[in-house]
Design a protein around this motif. Structure first.
Motif, mmCIF file in Angstrom:
data_model
loop_
_atom_site.group_PDB
_atom_site.id
_atom_site.type_symbol
_atom_site.label_atom_id
_atom_site.label_comp_id
_atom_site.label_asym_id
_atom_site.label_seq_id
_atom_site.Cartn_x
_atom_site.Cartn_y
_atom_site.Cartn_z
ATOM 1 N N GLU A 154 0.831 -1.215 0.000
ATOM 2 C CA GLU A 154 0.000 0.000 0.000
ATOM 3 C C GLU A 154 0.858 1.255 0.000
ATOM 4 O O GLU A 154 0.457 2.274 -0.575
ATOM 5 C CB GLU A 154 -0.949 0.024 1.188
ATOM 6 C CG GLU A 154 -1.868 1.223 1.125
ATOM 7 C CD GLU A 154 -3.070 1.112 2.039
ATOM 8 O OE1 GLU A 154 -3.726 2.146 2.254
ATOM 9 O OE2 GLU A 154 -3.342 0.014 2.530
ATOM 10 N N SER A 155 2.028 1.199 0.637
ATOM 11 C CA SER A 155 2.921 2.357 0.565
ATOM 12 C C SER A 155 3.333 2.630 -0.879
ATOM 13 O O SER A 155 3.462 3.785 -1.294
ATOM 14 C CB SER A 155 4.165 2.115 1.428
ATOM 15 O OG SER A 155 3.827 2.016 2.793
ATOM 16 N N MET A 156 3.518 1.564 -1.648
ATOM 17 C CA MET A 156 3.842 1.722 -3.064
ATOM 18 C C MET A 156 2.694 2.414 -3.808
ATOM 19 O O MET A 156 2.905 3.313 -4.635
ATOM 20 C CB MET A 156 4.111 0.346 -3.677
ATOM 21 C CG MET A 156 4.829 0.373 -4.999
ATOM 22 S SD MET A 156 6.594 0.658 -4.777
ATOM 23 C CE MET A 156 7.183 0.258 -6.419
ATOM 24 N N ILE A 157 1.466 1.990 -3.507
ATOM 25 C CA ILE A 157 0.300 2.616 -4.146
ATOM 26 C C ILE A 157 0.219 4.090 -3.768
ATOM 27 O O ILE A 157 -0.002 4.965 -4.625
ATOM 28 C CB ILE A 157 -0.983 1.874 -3.735
ATOM 29 C CG1 ILE A 157 -0.965 0.440 -4.262
ATOM 30 C CG2 ILE A 157 -2.213 2.603 -4.242
ATOM 31 C CD1 ILE A 157 -2.117 -0.411 -3.777
ATOM 32 N N LYS A 158 0.386 4.393 -2.486
ATOM 33 C CA LYS A 158 0.280 5.777 -2.044
ATOM 34 C C LYS A 158 1.398 6.644 -2.610
ATOM 35 O O LYS A 158 1.196 7.826 -2.899
ATOM 36 C CB LYS A 158 0.257 5.833 -0.511
ATOM 37 C CG LYS A 158 -1.023 5.284 0.081
ATOM 38 C CD LYS A 158 -1.147 5.532 1.568
ATOM 39 C CE LYS A 158 -0.224 4.655 2.370
ATOM 40 N NZ LYS A 158 -0.496 4.765 3.830
ATOM 41 N N ARG A 159 2.586 6.087 -2.766
ATOM 42 C CA ARG A 159 3.674 6.854 -3.375
ATOM 43 C C ARG A 159 3.366 7.140 -4.843
ATOM 44 O O ARG A 159 3.658 8.226 -5.356
ATOM 45 C CB ARG A 159 4.994 6.102 -3.248
ATOM 46 C CG ARG A 159 5.664 6.296 -1.904
ATOM 47 C CD ARG A 159 7.125 5.884 -1.970
ATOM 48 N NE ARG A 159 7.795 6.326 -0.771
ATOM 49 C CZ ARG A 159 8.324 7.538 -0.605
ATOM 50 N NH1 ARG A 159 8.229 8.430 -1.564
ATOM 51 N NH2 ARG A 159 8.926 7.874 0.511
ATOM 52 N N ASP A 160 2.793 6.156 -5.522
ATOM 53 C CA ASP A 160 2.423 6.381 -6.910
ATOM 54 C C ASP A 160 1.339 7.449 -7.025
ATOM 55 O O ASP A 160 1.339 8.255 -7.970
ATOM 56 C CB ASP A 160 1.934 5.068 -7.524
ATOM 57 C CG ASP A 160 1.690 5.177 -9.020
ATOM 58 O OD1 ASP A 160 2.301 6.058 -9.651
ATOM 59 O OD2 ASP A 160 0.902 4.387 -9.563
ATOM 60 N N LEU A 161 0.432 7.478 -6.058
ATOM 61 C CA LEU A 161 -0.626 8.481 -6.065
ATOM 62 C C LEU A 161 -0.168 9.821 -5.497
ATOM 63 O O LEU A 161 -0.861 10.828 -5.652
ATOM 64 C CB LEU A 161 -1.828 7.975 -5.257
ATOM 65 C CG LEU A 161 -2.545 6.735 -5.798
ATOM 66 C CD1 LEU A 161 -3.663 6.311 -4.851
ATOM 67 C CD2 LEU A 161 -3.095 6.983 -7.192
ATOM 68 N N GLY A 162 0.964 9.828 -4.799
ATOM 69 C CA GLY A 162 1.467 11.068 -4.221
ATOM 70 C C GLY A 162 0.702 11.524 -2.998
ATOM 71 O O GLY A 162 0.500 12.731 -2.796
#
Length: 384
Positions: free
Chosen positions: A337-345
């Motif tokens: 989920e951290s990866m998803i949130k980083r992609d979303l900024g």
């Protein structure tokens, strides 16, 4: 040199800063030349004589004024003594006689204490409140707990699709996802794994058809995000409902929740106190290898206790393996989920839970851990 080459001589007896007198040069006279000759510059006003007034208003400041304002117009000494001055010597002489005090060194900045980055009091309060609701529904009526899981799934889908739309312009259809996600959880509880897979397939098909009612631009990315959301949130959550169908189902679910929470707590406590080596700095800079070791240690101890005292026919060594698997899956889920949130900024998926973020920020480690715990419990003690 012939004076006639520079213009007519000045009138006799004319005195001041811009001429000469019969007695010779006057104090402060400018050099001769076209730019300074009175006939050539009739509109030029004479420069007033500046009195020798101390620059700082006191006897003790005379030297400091001389040090800052140099030149013939600002010196209080006679012209004879000024003729031997140099621009370098005067400031040095004045500074040596009355040196400027050096400013005090700034005090060292106070060392900042480590911060958790969140409102710890609010996080604990919300966590305890959620725990009470979950445990009460889990041991009173199983169907109520299934309803709690379905509500959490719907809210999580709403947060995820909302962030995708805001940050990436992806319009995953929420209506079929919400209806299909809730149906998926109920199907997993009623029909087991077979019902969960069928509900997953029907939800994906509903996403494809629903999106056809809108223009074709962006169709592929919208339905791809919708199918991903259906698998990531409700399908993984169905394994929690499937745990509940066993005779000791409430204790299995409680073990799953306890091990995940203990793993996260161990990672946080050890990482905050001893963490130095980054685990995955490009994905989640706050996670450390020391924190991962803390998660493994805490989860293995908790797993041994839970399997020995809470699960029918369970053994402590099985709990060690279960705790190790939970620590690994919970960490990977958090990183995912951290990866998803980083992609979303973004920092959090929502703001619904003070001190935690959104529902998805609490489901990040629970969702991928659910199938792992369900599978290991079936292998260790069966599905009954």
């Amino acid at each position: 040199m012939n004076d006639s080459s520079w213009g007519a001589p000045p009138a006799a007896g004319r005195a001041g800063y811009w001429g000469t007198s019969e007695r010779g040069p006057v104090q402060g006279a400018a050099p001769a030349g076209p730019a300074y000759d009175a006939p050539e510059a009739p509109h030029t006003r004479p420069m007033p004589i500046v009195p020798d007034v101390p620059a700082y208003g006191g006897d003790q400041d005379d030297d400091r004024g001389a040090a800052r304002l140099s030149g013939p117009l600002f010196s209080s000494r006679p012209p004879q003594s000024r003729s031997h001055d140099t621009p370098q010597a005067r400031p040095f002489e004045a500074a040596s006689q009355n040196p400027e005090p050096m400013p005090d060194a700034p005090p060292p900045a106070p060392q900042q204490k480590k911060s958790a980055g969140r409102d710890l009091g609010a996080a604990i309060g919300v966590g305890v409140g959620l725990g009470v609701v979950i445990v009460a529904s889990l041991f009173v009526v199983k169907a109520v707990f299934v309803g709690v899981v379905a509500v959490a799934v719907v809210v999580g889908l709403w947060e995820l699709t909302k962030r995708l739309e805001e940050r990436k312009g992806i319009n995953a259809p929420l209506v079929p996802l919400a209806l299909g996600g809730a149906a998926m959880v109920v199907a997993g509880y009623v029909r087991g794994a077979e019902g969960a897979w069928v509900a997953m397939a029907l939800t994906a098909l509903a996403v494809l058809v629903w999106r056809m009612t809108e223009p074709p631009e962006g169709y592929l990315k919208d339905v791809t995000a919708g199918v991903f959301a259906a698998f990531y949130v409700p399908f993984l959550a169905t394994f929690v409902a499937m745990m509940l169908t066993a005779d000791d189902g409430p204790w299995r679910v409680l073990t799953f929740l306890l091990l995940t929470v203990v793993s996260d707590t161990g990672a946080y406590a050890v990482g905050w106190r001893f963490g130095k080596t980054k685990l995955a700095p490009r994905i989640s800079p706050g996670k450390t290898r020391e924190g991962l070791l803390g998660a493994v240690g805490f989860a293995m101890v908790a797993g041994a206790l839970c399997m020995q005292f809470l699960i029918d026919d369970g053994s402590w060594w099985q709990g060690l393996l279960l705790g190790l698997a939970v620590a690994a899956s919970a960490t990977l889920g958090d990183l995912g989920e951290s990866m998803i949130k980083r992609d979303l900024g973004i920092k959090d998926m929502g703001t619904l839970l003070p001190g935690h973020g959104g529902i998805m920020d609490r489901l990040d480690s629970l969702l991928p851990t659910a199938p792992v715990v369900w599978l290991l419990l079936v292998l260790f003690v069966g599905s009954g």
